[in-house]
Design a protein around this motif. Structure first.
Motif, PDB file in Angstrom:
ATOM      1  N   TYR A  15      -0.378  13.510  12.266  1.00 56.28           N
ATOM      2  CA  TYR A  15       0.177  13.335  10.929  1.00 56.28           C
ATOM      3  C   TYR A  15      -0.683  14.120   9.937  1.00 56.28           C
ATOM      4  CZ  TYR A  15       2.514   9.232  12.939  1.00 56.28           C
ATOM      5  OH  TYR A  15       3.267   8.395  13.714  1.00 56.28           O
ATOM      6  N   LEU A  16      -0.038  14.717   8.941  1.00 56.04           N
ATOM      7  CA  LEU A  16      -0.749  15.404   7.865  1.00 56.04           C
ATOM      8  C   LEU A  16      -0.837  14.476   6.668  1.00 56.04           C
ATOM      9  CD1 LEU A  16       0.929  18.919   8.076  1.00 56.04           C
ATOM     10  CD2 LEU A  16      -1.287  18.218   8.989  1.00 56.04           C
ATOM     11  N   GLY A  17      -1.992  14.447   6.030  1.00 59.98           N
ATOM     12  CA  GLY A  17      -2.168  13.588   4.864  1.00 59.98           C
ATOM     13  C   GLY A  17      -1.404  14.110   3.669  1.00 59.98           C
ATOM     14  N   THR A  18      -0.824  13.192   2.903  1.00 57.66           N
ATOM     15  CA  THR A  18      -0.120  13.574   1.679  1.00 57.66           C
ATOM     16  C   THR A  18      -0.990  13.326   0.445  1.00 57.66           C
ATOM     17  OG1 THR A  18       0.919  11.389   1.562  1.00 57.66           O
ATOM     18  CG2 THR A  18       2.159  13.147   2.668  1.00 57.66           C
ATOM     19  N   SER A  19      -2.167  12.725   0.668  1.00 60.68           N
ATOM     20  CA  SER A  19      -3.120  12.538  -0.427  1.00 60.68           C
ATOM     21  C   SER A  19      -4.534  12.663   0.142  1.00 60.68           C
ATOM     22  CB  SER A  19      -2.929  11.172  -1.086  1.00 60.68           C
ATOM     23  OG  SER A  19      -3.202  10.146  -0.172  1.00 60.68           O
ATOM     24  N   GLU A  20      -5.476  12.866  -0.748  1.00 60.47           N
ATOM     25  CA  GLU A  20      -6.862  13.054  -0.320  1.00 60.47           C
ATOM     26  C   GLU A  20      -7.605  11.725  -0.271  1.00 60.47           C
ATOM     27  OE1 GLU A  20      -8.307  15.846  -3.218  1.00 60.47           O
ATOM     28  OE2 GLU A  20      -7.583  17.547  -2.042  1.00 60.47           O
ATOM     29  N   GLU A  57      -9.209  16.715   2.088  1.00 56.90           N
ATOM     30  CA  GLU A  57      -7.890  16.693   2.713  1.00 56.90           C
ATOM     31  C   GLU A  57      -7.949  15.884   4.003  1.00 56.90           C
ATOM     32  OE1 GLU A  57      -6.669  20.756   3.336  1.00 56.90           O
ATOM     33  OE2 GLU A  57      -8.047  21.053   4.981  1.00 56.90           O
ATOM     34  N   THR A  58      -6.786  15.382   4.430  1.00 57.15           N
ATOM     35  CA  THR A  58      -6.749  14.443   5.556  1.00 57.15           C
ATOM     36  C   THR A  58      -5.734  14.843   6.610  1.00 57.15           C
ATOM     37  OG1 THR A  58      -5.130  13.055   4.426  1.00 57.15           O
ATOM     38  CG2 THR A  58      -7.443  12.483   4.123  1.00 57.15           C
ATOM     39  N   GLU A  59      -6.055  14.453   7.834  1.00 60.10           N
ATOM     40  CA  GLU A  59      -5.153  14.606   8.977  1.00 60.10           C
ATOM     41  C   GLU A  59      -5.443  13.415   9.884  1.00 60.10           C
ATOM     42  OE1 GLU A  59      -4.245  18.001  12.338  1.00 60.10           O
ATOM     43  OE2 GLU A  59      -5.254  18.577  10.480  1.00 60.10           O
ATOM     44  N   LEU A  60      -4.425  12.933  10.575  1.00 57.49           N
ATOM     45  CA  LEU A  60      -4.592  11.758  11.414  1.00 57.49           C
ATOM     46  C   LEU A  60      -3.954  12.006  12.777  1.00 57.49           C
ATOM     47  CD1 LEU A  60      -5.435   8.718  11.602  1.00 57.49           C
ATOM     48  CD2 LEU A  60      -3.136   8.174  10.790  1.00 57.49           C
ATOM     49  N   PHE A  61      -4.716  11.731  13.842  1.00 60.19           N
ATOM     50  CA  PHE A  61      -4.204  11.790  15.214  1.00 60.19           C
ATOM     51  C   PHE A  61      -4.208  10.376  15.761  1.00 60.19           C
ATOM     52  CE2 PHE A  61      -6.094  15.974  14.606  1.00 60.19           C
ATOM     53  CZ  PHE A  61      -5.065  16.800  15.048  1.00 60.19           C
ATOM     54  N   VAL A  62      -3.117   9.975  16.401  1.00 61.25           N
ATOM     55  CA  VAL A  62      -3.070   8.657  17.031  1.00 61.25           C
ATOM     56  C   VAL A  62      -2.770   8.833  18.518  1.00 61.25           C
ATOM     57  CG1 VAL A  62      -2.464   7.346  14.967  1.00 61.25           C
ATOM     58  CG2 VAL A  62      -0.655   8.332  16.354  1.00 61.25           C
ATOM     59  N   GLU A  63      -3.358   7.966  19.328  1.00 61.21           N
ATOM     60  CA  GLU A  63      -3.145   7.998  20.776  1.00 61.21           C
ATOM     61  C   GLU A  63      -2.718   6.622  21.231  1.00 61.21           C
ATOM     62  OE1 GLU A  63      -6.361   9.877  23.003  1.00 61.21           O
ATOM     63  OE2 GLU A  63      -7.084  10.692  21.104  1.00 61.21           O
ATOM     64  N   PHE A  64      -1.822   6.589  22.204  1.00 63.14           N
ATOM     65  CA  PHE A  64      -1.262   5.338  22.694  1.00 63.14           C
ATOM     66  C   PHE A  64      -1.661   5.107  24.139  1.00 63.14           C
ATOM     67  CE2 PHE A  64       1.418   7.106  19.417  1.00 63.14           C
ATOM     68  CZ  PHE A  64       1.534   6.042  18.545  1.00 63.14           C
TER      69      PHE A  64
END
Length: 191
Positions: free
Chosen positions: A54-59, A64-71
């Motif tokens: 996911y790319l962050g829409t706010s800081e 700047e932000t990015e999020l990786f999730v693992e299941f």
């Protein structure tokens, strides 16, 4: 009237769970679809693949932000990695930002368990260098670790010659595979 009280209580409970859980994510439910994450926009990935980005829409703290999730195999959230930077991080502010992020993590998860630094011996040959330069070139790295409830939280500042990042990794400890002593002995024998 009772119905309204029940709705208010359920809403308060949902808000508290969101505030308490790391990143406000639901960690203990089996997923049917990829989660919609507040202030992040889906970029790529798939529940069947077991990973999504996911790319962050706010800081966060002007980064700047990015999020990786693992299941896990049972489609529960097992790990989430929040990446701060490179936008907003530079040679002048990387340590200040790392400390700022760690103070915020300490406010939520309590005192950190360990702080380690990895330093390349090449730094001993340099007459002068800025700490952020050493981080950016990959010659140095700092890591802070928290153990909070069923989670291990790591905050790491590192670089790759061009950029500097702060990475915060949230891992659900109960979903990590633990080996028995016999399994470990078999592996050691094979090595």
């Amino acid at each position: 009237m009772w119905y309204n009280i029940v709705i208010v209580m359920a809403t308060i409970f949902a808000i508290l769970v969101t505030l308490i859980n790391p990143l406000g994510l639901v960690w203990d439910q089996q997923m049917k679809d990829l989660p919609q994450i507040e202030e992040f926009k889906y970029w790529y990935g798939d529940l069947e693949w077991g990973k999504a980005s996911y790319l962050g829409t706010s800081e966060i703290v002007d980064l700047e932000t990015e999020l990786f999730v693992e299941f896990s195999s049972n489609k529960r959230l097992a790990r989430a990695t929040l990446i701060l930077g490179p936008g907003g991080l530079n040679e002048a502010n990387c340590i200040v930002k790392f400390k700022e992020v760690n103070k915020l993590l300490e406010a939520k998860y309590g005192p950190l368990r360990t702080m380690t630094s990895i330093r390349d011996p090449l730094l001993d040959d340099m007459l002068y260098y800025r700490e952020c330069y050493a981080l950016q070139t990959g010659l140095q790295e700092h890591e802070a670790v928290w153990h909070w409830e069923d989670f291990m939280i790591k905050s790491v500042v590192f670089g790759d010659e061009d950029n500097i990042w702060i990475e915060i990794e949230y891992t659900r400890k109960s979903l990590q595979k633990r080996m028995s002593k016999e399994q470990l002995q078999k592996i050691i024998k094979r090595l």
